[in-house]
Design an enzyme around this catalytic site. Structure first.
Site, PDB file in Angstrom:
ATOM      1  N   CYS A  49      -2.606   6.242   8.405  1.00  0.00           N
ATOM      2  CA  CYS A  49      -1.421   6.409   7.086  1.00  0.00           C
ATOM      3  C   CYS A  49      -1.133   4.269   6.700  1.00  0.00           C
ATOM      4  O   CYS A  49      -0.634   4.294   5.710  1.00  0.00           O
ATOM      5  CB  CYS A  49      -0.599   7.182   7.053  1.00  0.00           C
ATOM      6  N   CYS A  53       7.018   5.043  -1.314  1.00  0.00           N
ATOM      7  CA  CYS A  53       7.975   4.766  -0.346  1.00  0.00           C
ATOM      8  C   CYS A  53       9.310   4.687  -0.001  1.00  0.00           C
ATOM      9  O   CYS A  53       9.765   5.532   1.397  1.00  0.00           O
ATOM     10  CB  CYS A  53       7.369   2.989   0.049  1.00  0.00           C
TER      11      CYS A  53
HETATM   12  S1  FES Z   1       2.737   1.782   1.212  1.00  0.00           S
HETATM   13 FE1  FES Z   1       3.056   3.520   1.976  1.00  0.00          FE
HETATM   14  S2  FES Z   1       4.825   3.099   3.079  1.00  0.00           S
HETATM   15 FE2  FES Z   1       4.494   1.068   2.106  1.00  0.00          FE
END
Ligand code: FES
Ligand SMILES: Cc1ncc(COP(=O)(O)O)c(C=O)c1O
Ligand SMILES: Cc1ncc(COP(=O)(O)O)c(C=O)c1O
Ligand code: FES
Lengths: 138, 387, 387, 138
Positions: free
Chosen positions: D35, D105
């Protein structure tokens, strides 16, 4: 979209033989005001069957005016037979070419002239031109 | 020869201030607004500012409602095809007027080919759409009303707020082509109460090739250009940053003292109209006398043809336009003038003089000086004059 | 801080010579090319010259085959939707590759929604499409093959002439997205033998927002923007004259000593590739080693993520790009790298450095100086490094 | 599309408390390399149930690194209960805001911390995060 040759511009700015001939021997008209163009040609024919004088009146675009003007120049002094042979191509060429979309305009002048000659000769011409914009099929 | 430009409805000169503002965005701030790095951020910031300025000019609630396009035509295509595509399961009927710009009309005709049904409303002799006609045209399956704010040929300004009220009552999406209006007259998307509005920069002194579509929040519309996620996913393609900056600056300048400039141009227009009416007989002013763009003058001049008028004017150093145009091998009279009830013959003799902030009193005087002679020269040559 | 721009695959700086050429077309020669008068004619002449130059660059037989657009995305949308629309009664099958730009992929997906059937061909580990796969994918109802000439992420150049031979044998229209190739490598529409080719100016030092679609004479395609009769009826909208002039000039400049410039950039590229391979371990060069755009460098750097590499580089004054991008709330790995067989983890650590004629030896040295430290800093922070 | 605040940039450039704690009392990890992000938090807990030390390692975007860093700062010296209450919102606010697309995030860091605390407390946590990119539903 017009990009006319210098010759076209010259004939448009200084059209030759504009006007009417009061006692014309033959008169021919083509076009229709609702199509945006009418051309009318007057001719005088001398004893040698030559066109001694020719004049035009035109309602129409710049190419229509210029082709009328050059046509009168091209046929003045010519015999009727010679004049009848005048092709649209020859008119366009004498003008140093015409834009593609204006090629049909060169038909008008030659057609009007032929009508005037036929009128002098006593020949009937169909009047289809008066009912729809003939240069659309041109 | 000093030339006079009176074809501002076709396109305008870029304002030198606009060009100045744009310059750095070619060779210095050249990043791609979608790029992560500082070059990208600078470009992004510039686009954001420009978006705010365009939103301001049309009083949009939120700059997010502005999507930049390549011009008025794309905005119109996007709006009309986008709504049609999105709502086609709801219905396939569209209402427009018979005097729209080709960008609207030909798009509607294209959709007719694809199975949509389009009503082209008539206009009165001044070019006005009757809101009652809009109401009457609405059907169960009407999904879109698209009627222009101001006409490009005759300048007539439509009662869009009245029409949008009808649209709202019937829960129908409404678009207006405001390409000729924005920058010339005050335009407020909330007063107009439209869902979609097209504008094009080159009509108000930004460069050509940049425009915008206003999309009110919540409006259902399929995107037009598919690809990257630019413009919040509504229009793919690397942003035309310099063009956008130019559009923004032009919007800002247009909004400054708009009413004052409008008044000045209107006064020039009226001087021109009155002068022509005085000098030339057998002519007809086309379009509404007062519900009219400040810069629009449009006359039909009997017995002569538009293109030859333009040529004579051009030779005299005056740039104008006509509703008569030889497009593809035949002179076609303006669909706008015909819809207003003019005969083809009269429509062929139309002349449009369109002003901008750059036109002066002297320009008007020059035209008033030149035009009468042009007309009488051509009439003298016309087989249908005085017969 | 002096900044280094190595994101030329995203967009390039406008060449100052190009800007100079454009300038008069904003404030002086501002006519509408469709206008009858002298202002219009000047603009028309400028557009004609530019069209010739663009035709020259790609060796088109006739300048009429060039239609100006707002950029690569519009060219791709126009080509693909236009052919699909025009030939849908003949068939509804389209063949493309899985590594196309989103302007192609999302357009194809849009068409799938509309009932078309699309085959997305695989690529090998270098990003190459196998012409044999194209042949195998052809069906009775295949109407279009659209495969890019050069990939924007990894720079791999496809065997388009081989593919177009197959298209021709089967009488199928073929389009190539040459947005990354035109201006960088010699492109000849007759050698490639394609019917349609997309290009975009801002990839070779013209401004953004202008591009072209090459349409070989006789190719059947529905128009994209409906409205006025511009571009011989194939693209309505007032021409972006300044942009078109810029594109023309950029095309002319690009064509001059193209092979020389290509060699110089290739040499810089190879120095960069070799240097990086030497300085940094556990990395992988993406894309074909030699069948590759002169300016493209693309590495996967293990154990770290692309966006943070870009940020570190940006802080050091180096503008680059990555196939890892947080688009709408999740990091997405490049579809190109995934199609080439990379794991998502490795794909997330990709870095693209793309060069133009403006990059220098010193730029390369600076990157070779900065990048190793960036990588080791981020790896030191990474929970998956050295475990 | 990132336009980060100065605070984010500061924490990205000078991340606080990077590293591992050899003899950590609790360790928590979230995310998945496929991911594009993994965060690992290490904590030391003192006799007052306070976090006496905290360190992180992060594989991820700039926001992931900055949120990890600020999270360690925010919870150092806090009691476990206080630390568990740390909301994603608080993390984002402490950074002077995060771009919309990066809000998720901020979840990661707080989640990793909670996992570390649970690990210390001996509470099992579901491992769903390891199988798909959890921030897609964030
Ligand atoms: S884009 Fe998913 S951790 Fe920053
Ligand atoms: C009313 C109206 N709509 C649409 C357009 C199209 O705008 P553009 O030329 O920017 O595509 C124009 C002008 O050409 C216009 O006057
Ligand atoms: C291969 C490719 N196709 C299409 C495009 C789209 O071009 P534009 O941004 O000019 O619309 C790009 C670049 O963005 C590209 O690299
Ligand atoms: S007479 Fe010239 S356009 Fe028909």
């Amino acid at each position: 979209m017009m990009d006319y040759s210098d010759k076209v511009m010259d004939h448009f700015e200084n059209p030759r033989n504009v006007g009417e001939i009061e006692d014309a021997d033959g008169v021919g008209q083509v076009g229709n005001p609702s199509c945006g163009d009418i051309m009318k040609m007057y001719i005088k024919v001398d004893d040698d069957n030559k066109i001694s004088d020719v004049k035009f009146k035109t309602f129409g675009c710049g190419a229509a005016i210029a082709t009328s003007s050059i046509t009168t120049e091209l046929v003045k002094g010519k015999t009727l037979d010679e004049a009848k042979e005048l092709s649209n191509q020859a008119v366009a060429e004498a003008l140093g070419g015409l834009p593609d979309v204006k090629m049909h305009c060169s038909n008008l002048a030659a057609d009007a002239l032929r009508k005037a000659i036929n009128n002098y000769l006593g020949i009937e011409t169909e009047e289809e031109d008066d009912f729809h914009c003939h240069h659309q099929h041109g | 020869m000093e030339r006079i430009y009176m074809d501002n409805a076709a396109t305008t000169a870029t304002d030198p201030t606009v060009l100045e503002e744009m310059k750095p965005y070619f060779t210095e701030v050249y990043g791609n607004p979608s790029s992560f790095h500082s070059f990208g951020r600078e470009a992004r910031d510039a686009v954001r500012e420009a978006r705010d300025k365009v939103a301001d000019l049309i009083s949009a609630d939120d700059a997010k409602e502005i999507v930049f396009t390549s011009g008025g035509t794309e905005s119109d295509n996007y709006a009309i095809k986008g709504v049609a595509e999105e709502l086609k399961d709801k219905g396939k009927h569209i209402i427009t007027s018979s005097i729209e710009h080709h960008a609207v009309l030909h798009t509607c005709e294209y959709l007719e080919d694809k199975g949509f049904d389009v009503t082209y409303l008539p206009v009165d002799e001044d070019g006005l759409v009757d809101p009652a006609d809009v109401k009457d045209a609405i059907r169960e399956d009407t999904i879109l009303i698209t009627i222009m704010l101001a006409n490009n040929e005759v300048g007539t300004i439509q009662p869009i707020s009245e029409i949008s009220e009808i649209a709202q009552e019937n829960d129908i999406t409404i678009h207006t082509d405001a390409v000729q209006a924005v920058g010339s007259i005050p335009v407020d998307v909330n007063e107009l109460n439209v869902d979609l509005l097209s504008l094009s920069g080159h009509k108000f002194h930004s460069p050509k090739g940049i425009g915008a579509l206003y999309i009110r929040q919540g409006t259902r519309i399929e995107k037009y250009l598919h690809g990257g996620a630019q413009e919040r996913g509504r229009r793919a393609t690397t942003e035309n940053v310099a063009g956008i900056v130019g559009l923004g600056k032009a919007a800002q300048i247009a909004g400054q003292n708009l009413e004052e400039k409008q008044a000045k141009i209107t006064q020039l227009r009226d001087k021109l109209i009155d002068g022509i009416l005085e000098e030339i007989d057998e002519i007809k002013l086309n379009g509404h006398r007062t519900k009219r763009l400040p810069g629009n003058v449009n006359f039909s001049i009997r017995y002569i043809e538009g293109e030859s008028i333009l040529m004579k004017l051009d030779l005299a150093g005056i740039a104008a336009s006509s509703g008569s145009a030889c497009t593809s091998g035949s002179l076609e009279a303006s669909h706008v003038l015909l819809a207003m009830g003019l005969s083809a013959e009269v429509a062929h003799g139309s002349l449009r003089l369109s002003l901008s902030k750059y036109n002066t009193e002297e320009d008007i005087d020059k035209v008033l000086n030149v035009l009468p002679e042009v007309v009488s020269d051509l009439r003298a040559m016309s087989p249908i004059y005085n017969q």
